[in-house]
Structures are given as C-alpha cells and as structure tokens.
Design a protein around this motif. Structure first.
Motif, PDB file in Angstrom:
ATOM      1  N   LEU A 191       0.837  -1.187   0.000  1.00 36.32           N
ATOM      2  CA  LEU A 191       0.000   0.000   0.000  1.00 36.32           C
ATOM      3  C   LEU A 191       0.876   1.242   0.000  1.00 36.32           C
ATOM      4  N   PRO A 192       0.484   2.263  -0.747  1.00 39.90           N
ATOM      5  CA  PRO A 192       1.253   3.504  -0.743  1.00 39.90           C
ATOM      6  C   PRO A 192       1.327   4.088   0.671  1.00 39.90           C
ATOM      7  N   LYS A 193       2.447   4.686   0.982  1.00 43.80           N
ATOM      8  CA  LYS A 193       2.604   5.297   2.295  1.00 43.80           C
ATOM      9  C   LYS A 193       2.229   6.766   2.222  1.00 43.80           C
ATOM     10  N   ALA A 194       1.269   7.138   3.028  1.00 49.49           N
ATOM     11  CA  ALA A 194       0.867   8.536   3.118  1.00 49.49           C
ATOM     12  C   ALA A 194       1.121   8.996   4.543  1.00 49.49           C
ATOM     13  N   PHE A 223      -1.038  13.333  -1.284  1.00 52.71           N
ATOM     14  CA  PHE A 223      -1.942  14.124  -2.127  1.00 52.71           C
ATOM     15  C   PHE A 223      -3.167  13.288  -2.513  1.00 52.71           C
ATOM     16  N   ALA A 224      -2.925  12.074  -3.010  1.00 49.58           N
ATOM     17  CA  ALA A 224      -4.020  11.216  -3.462  1.00 49.58           C
ATOM     18  C   ALA A 224      -4.892  10.759  -2.296  1.00 49.58           C
ATOM     19  N   THR A 225      -4.247  10.330  -1.226  1.00 46.05           N
ATOM     20  CA  THR A 225      -4.994   9.815  -0.080  1.00 46.05           C
ATOM     21  C   THR A 225      -5.847  10.891   0.563  1.00 46.05           C
ATOM     22  N   ALA A 283     -13.149  13.028  -2.748  1.00 46.54           N
ATOM     23  CA  ALA A 283     -12.933  13.110  -4.196  1.00 46.54           C
ATOM     24  C   ALA A 283     -13.230  11.778  -4.860  1.00 46.54           C
ATOM     25  N   ASP A 284     -13.754  11.829  -6.067  1.00 45.07           N
ATOM     26  CA  ASP A 284     -14.029  10.625  -6.841  1.00 45.07           C
ATOM     27  C   ASP A 284     -12.710  10.009  -7.307  1.00 45.07           C
ATOM     28  N   VAL A 285     -12.631   8.680  -7.286  1.00 47.71           N
ATOM     29  CA  VAL A 285     -11.384   8.012  -7.635  1.00 47.71           C
ATOM     30  C   VAL A 285     -10.976   8.305  -9.073  1.00 47.71           C
ATOM     31  N   THR A 314      -7.689   4.488   2.467  1.00 46.44           N
ATOM     32  CA  THR A 314      -8.753   5.248   3.116  1.00 46.44           C
ATOM     33  C   THR A 314      -9.714   4.321   3.843  1.00 46.44           C
ATOM     34  N   VAL A 315      -9.950   3.128   3.306  1.00 48.40           N
ATOM     35  CA  VAL A 315     -10.800   2.164   4.010  1.00 48.40           C
ATOM     36  C   VAL A 315     -10.159   1.774   5.332  1.00 48.40           C
TER      37      VAL A 315
END
Length: 320
Positions: A123-126, A270-272, A279-281, A303-304
């Motif tokens: 998973l990306p790290k935010a 930014f994305a997370t 925001a819509d995916v 996000t889940v």
C-alpha cells in the motif's frame, strides 16, 4: 567377486547439473545466485521424485503448477513461501525447463504457461496532513533564495501530486497563474510516456511559487544558463532529481519527522487526502496521470483502513 558399482545420478539430476554449469560458464552468474538456483532446483527435484517423475519428458504443466501450490502451502519440512519467494523459485524452474528444451535434453517445456505468483501490492505510504505541514514549514534555510525555491518545490509536489521527475522538469511557462480567477490557475505536467496533463494549482502552492519567481529565482538565474527551467540549483542550472530528493530529506530532518519520507510520499499523501476528503477516484486518476483507474484504486484501500481505525476508536459499540 567384485562389488557392483553404485548407480550414477538419474537423468533429472544430470540435467540440473548441466543447467547449473551453464549458469556458471555461459552466463557468468555470481556464486550466490548459482547457490540460490541450486537450492530452488534441489527442492524441485524432491517434488518430482515424490510425484514419481523420473525424466524431463514426464513433467507436465500440472506437475509444475502442483510444485507452485506446494511452495505456497508448505509441508512438514518447509514453511509456506511468500508470493515473492515462490515466484523466485518458479523462475528458476522455468529457466531450467527452457534451457533443457533448447539444449535438446527435453522435447517440450511444461513450465512455459505457468506464471509466477504476483507479489502482494504494498500500500502507498501517506502521512497525515500535520506532518506534511511540518515538512513544508521546514523547507529551506529562512531568508534565502534557496529557501523560497525549496518551499515552492514541496508545495508543488504536494499541491499537484506531481512526480519528482515532473516537478524538476517544469519550465516557468508551464505554469498558468495569470488569470484573475484562481480557479483557472494550472500547471502543465509531463508524465510517463510524454503524456501531458493539466492540474489545478491551489492557493498555498500558488503563493509559494509566486514568492520564488519574484524573490528567489532571479537571484539563482544570474549564475546559470537554464533560462526556462522553473526550479534552479545554486549554480543556476536546472534542479536534478537527486537534489530535489535532498531538499525533502533535509526538510524532514529540520522538522524532526521520523516517518520514512520520499518525494513519492507527498504524491501518495496528495491522493490519499483527496480521497479522504470525498474526491471521486476517477478524478484522482486524472490528477495523478494514471493510465488505468486500477492503479489509483490501491489508494482507496488506504482510506478504508483509515475508516476502520476511526470506527474502531470512536463508535461505542465497535469493540463490543
């Protein structure tokens, strides 16, 4: 009466030895790599022996697939292998069978259609917004042109989701900040495969860029010839990816941020943060420049997880 000589190695063992010799002599693999191949193929030979397979032409696609399953499930003598480790072993088996066919040791390659398992996606790290703000506030030594540049760079990375290569590749003309309407302020980013996308520029990034262009860049540009480049180094040339990375690392050190930080951290954040904000995916897909929404959907898993944590910590009946 002379004693009968012990039987020599079987055809499978001889074929594996021939392949290992090929890896050493023809391909020049390092000893550690050859040892890994030898270990993986020894396990494969054990599997074939257990299946009653005595020659290469007896091996079927199902035999190789069964070996892959055995790797993942483990047995009394072996722990189950991860997808990455199993994939490495299957690659060794596929290389062996491909060589055997090419060298005339076998009439077919039973492994050709067997695909190694895909490793689990990391998973990306935010990082939380508060950590991002710490990084931005710590950018650069105060009162210098480089400080203005560093703040503008990090604001652009987080504010637009740009890749590090896209940010350092920016020219001044790629930013459109002339409109009286802030909603029309954009930046042109050139992504992978020379694909271009236009991304809005928010107020914080806009103000940081304006300060840099007015009070920072002119001083840096005096000593170099990178006329159109947006982000300049101390010698007036275009800022490199390595130097941009260093800007972020130094900001993290100044801010006392202990989390693992890289330029991609700001892109992931930014994305997370966009998705967490509703925001819509598919909108995030366009902003990131992903060719497929499948690539972007990995962020929804983040996000889940966040929602689960909040629910578990906040709902009075969550742990009941």
């Amino acid at each position: 009466m002379s004693q009968a000589a012990a039987p020599g190695p079987g055809p499978l063992v001889r074929a594996v030895r021939t392949y290992l010799d090929h890896l050493v002599v023809e391909r020049g693999l390092a000893p550690n790599s050859v040892s890994s191949y030898k270990r993986d193929l020894r396990r494969y030979l054990g599997h074939l022996d257990a299946q009653g397979v005595g020659s290469l032409d007896e091996v079927t696609e199902q035999t190789v697939t069964g070996f892959l399953v055995a790797l993942r499930e483990g047995d009394a003598e072996h722990q189950p292998l991860s997808a990455t480790s199993a994939a490495r072993t299957v690659v060794a088996v596929r290389g062996f069978h491909k060589f055997a066919l090419a060298d005339g040791l076998a009439t077919h390659d039973p492994s050709a259609a067997v695909r190694p398992p895909s490793p689990t996606k990391r998973l990306p790290k935010a990082v939380p917004l508060g950590v991002v703000e710490q990084l931005l506030e710590a950018a650069g030594a105060p009162g210098t042109p480089l400080a203005l540049r560093d703040r503008a760079l990090l604001e652009v990375l987080y504010g637009t989701g740009a890749r590090i290569s896209e940010a350092v590749g920016l020219d001044v003309d790629d930013l459109d900040l002339a409109s009286d309407d802030p909603a029309d302020h954009t930046v042109l980013l050139r992504g992978k495969g020379s694909k271009e996308r236009v991304v809005p520029v928010g107020r914080y990034a806009r103000e940081a860029v304006a300060a840099y262009l007015t009070r920072g860049r002119p001083a840096l540009a005096e000593s170099g010839g990178a006329r159109g480049a947006m982000f300049l180094n101390a010698r007036g040339g275009r800022l490199s990816r390595q130097s941009a990375w260093s800007v972020l690392v130094k900001a993290a050190d100044r801010a006392g941020v202990t989390a693992e930080i890289s330029p991609h951290t700001l892109r992931h954040s930014f994305a997370t943060h966009l998705l967490e904000g509703g925001a819509d995916v598919r909108v995030v897909q366009e902003l990131l420049g992903h060719a497929s929404v499948t690539t972007t959907q990995v962020y929804t898993l983040v996000t889940v997880d966040s929602l689960r944590e909040v629910y578990a910590a906040s709902h009075p009946r969550a742990l009941g």
